[in-house]
Scaffold this motif. Structure first.
Motif, short mmCIF file in Angstrom:
data_model
loop_
_atom_site.label_atom_id
_atom_site.label_comp_id
_atom_site.label_asym_id
_atom_site.label_seq_id
_atom_site.Cartn_x
_atom_site.Cartn_y
_atom_site.Cartn_z
N ALA A 72 0.84 -1.21 0.00
CA ALA A 72 0.00 0.00 0.00
C ALA A 72 0.87 1.25 0.00
O ALA A 72 0.55 2.24 -0.69
N ALA A 73 1.96 1.25 0.75
CA ALA A 73 2.86 2.40 0.77
C ALA A 73 3.53 2.59 -0.59
O ALA A 73 3.66 3.72 -1.07
N ALA A 74 3.94 1.49 -1.23
CA ALA A 74 4.56 1.59 -2.56
C ALA A 74 3.55 2.11 -3.57
O ALA A 74 3.89 2.93 -4.44
N LEU A 75 2.31 1.66 -3.47
CA LEU A 75 1.28 2.14 -4.37
C LEU A 75 1.01 3.63 -4.17
O LEU A 75 0.76 4.37 -5.12
N ALA A 76 1.08 4.08 -2.94
CA ALA A 76 0.90 5.51 -2.65
C ALA A 76 1.99 6.34 -3.33
O ALA A 76 1.72 7.42 -3.86
N VAL A 77 3.22 5.84 -3.32
CA VAL A 77 4.32 6.55 -3.98
C VAL A 77 4.07 6.60 -5.48
O VAL A 77 4.25 7.64 -6.13
N VAL A 78 3.64 5.48 -6.05
CA VAL A 78 3.39 5.42 -7.49
C VAL A 78 2.28 6.39 -7.88
O VAL A 78 2.35 7.04 -8.93
N LEU A 79 1.27 6.54 -7.03
CA LEU A 79 0.15 7.42 -7.33
C LEU A 79 0.42 8.88 -6.99
O LEU A 79 -0.43 9.73 -7.15
N SER A 84 5.61 10.08 4.62
CA SER A 84 6.43 10.63 5.70
C SER A 84 7.63 9.74 5.96
O SER A 84 7.69 8.59 5.54
N THR A 85 8.57 10.28 6.69
CA THR A 85 9.76 9.51 7.07
C THR A 85 9.41 8.30 7.92
O THR A 85 9.97 7.22 7.66
N PRO A 86 8.53 8.41 8.91
CA PRO A 86 8.18 7.20 9.67
C PRO A 86 7.57 6.10 8.80
O PRO A 86 7.81 4.92 9.04
N LEU A 87 6.82 6.48 7.76
CA LEU A 87 6.25 5.47 6.86
C LEU A 87 7.34 4.75 6.09
O LEU A 87 7.32 3.53 5.95
N VAL A 88 8.32 5.51 5.62
CA VAL A 88 9.44 4.90 4.90
C VAL A 88 10.23 3.98 5.82
O VAL A 88 10.56 2.85 5.46
N LEU A 89 10.55 4.46 7.03
CA LEU A 89 11.31 3.64 7.98
C LEU A 89 10.53 2.39 8.38
O LEU A 89 11.11 1.30 8.48
N GLY A 90 9.24 2.53 8.58
CA GLY A 90 8.42 1.36 8.93
C GLY A 90 8.38 0.34 7.80
O GLY A 90 8.45 -0.86 8.04
N SER A 91 8.28 0.82 6.57
CA SER A 91 8.26 -0.09 5.42
C SER A 91 9.60 -0.81 5.27
O SER A 91 9.64 -2.02 5.00
N VAL A 92 10.70 -0.07 5.46
CA VAL A 92 12.02 -0.70 5.39
C VAL A 92 12.18 -1.74 6.50
O VAL A 92 12.68 -2.85 6.26
N LEU A 93 11.75 -1.39 7.70
CA LEU A 93 11.83 -2.33 8.82
C LEU A 93 10.99 -3.57 8.55
O LEU A 93 11.43 -4.71 8.80
N LEU A 94 9.80 -3.38 8.02
CA LEU A 94 8.91 -4.50 7.71
C LEU A 94 9.52 -5.40 6.64
O LEU A 94 9.53 -6.63 6.78
N LEU A 95 10.03 -4.81 5.57
CA LEU A 95 10.64 -5.61 4.50
C LEU A 95 11.89 -6.32 4.98
O LEU A 95 12.16 -7.47 4.58
N THR A 96 12.66 -5.69 5.87
CA THR A 96 13.83 -6.35 6.44
C THR A 96 13.42 -7.54 7.29
O THR A 96 14.03 -8.62 7.20
#
Length: 106
Positions: A72-79, A84-96
């Motif tokens: 969902a976060a990646a789709l938001a970037v595409v659209l 926010s920075t916390p969203l990016v950090l959370g996504s990186v943490l989740l993918l890690t």
């Protein structure tokens, strides 16, 4: 400034903009589309989602469920939405975490 001049500039005497007709005022048609969009795509998506979860292993299902917020976060970037920075950090943490868990399983 005279009293008559200030009265002519009051907000109540200012010309009001013409109001455009509201497209959502169609009532029955709008309600029909709202019900259709709320039931049909949602029902199909969840039905296929849960049917898919029953056909894969539990570890694969857990990884797929964890990928949903990152997708969902990646789709938001595409659209073009701002993220926010916390969203990016959370996504990186989740993918890690998903990468570590999937590496441990193999």
């Amino acid at each position: 400034m005279s009293l008559s001049g200030s009265a002519s500039r009051s907000p109540t005497s200012a010309p009001r903009p013409r109001r455009r007709p509201d497209r959502w005022a169609d009532g029955a048609e709008s309600a029909g589309w709202l019900i259709f969009l709320g039931i049909v795509p949602t029902l199909l998506a969840y039905r296929w989602y849960f049917n898919g979860l029953t056909t894969v292993r539990s570890t694969t299902a857990a990884v797929l469920v964890l990928l949903e917020p990152a997708t969902a976060a990646a789709l938001a970037v595409v659209l073009g939405e701002r993220i926010s920075t916390p969203l990016v950090l959370g996504s990186v943490l989740l993918l890690t975490a998903i990468a570590v868990l999937s590496h441990d399983q193999s």
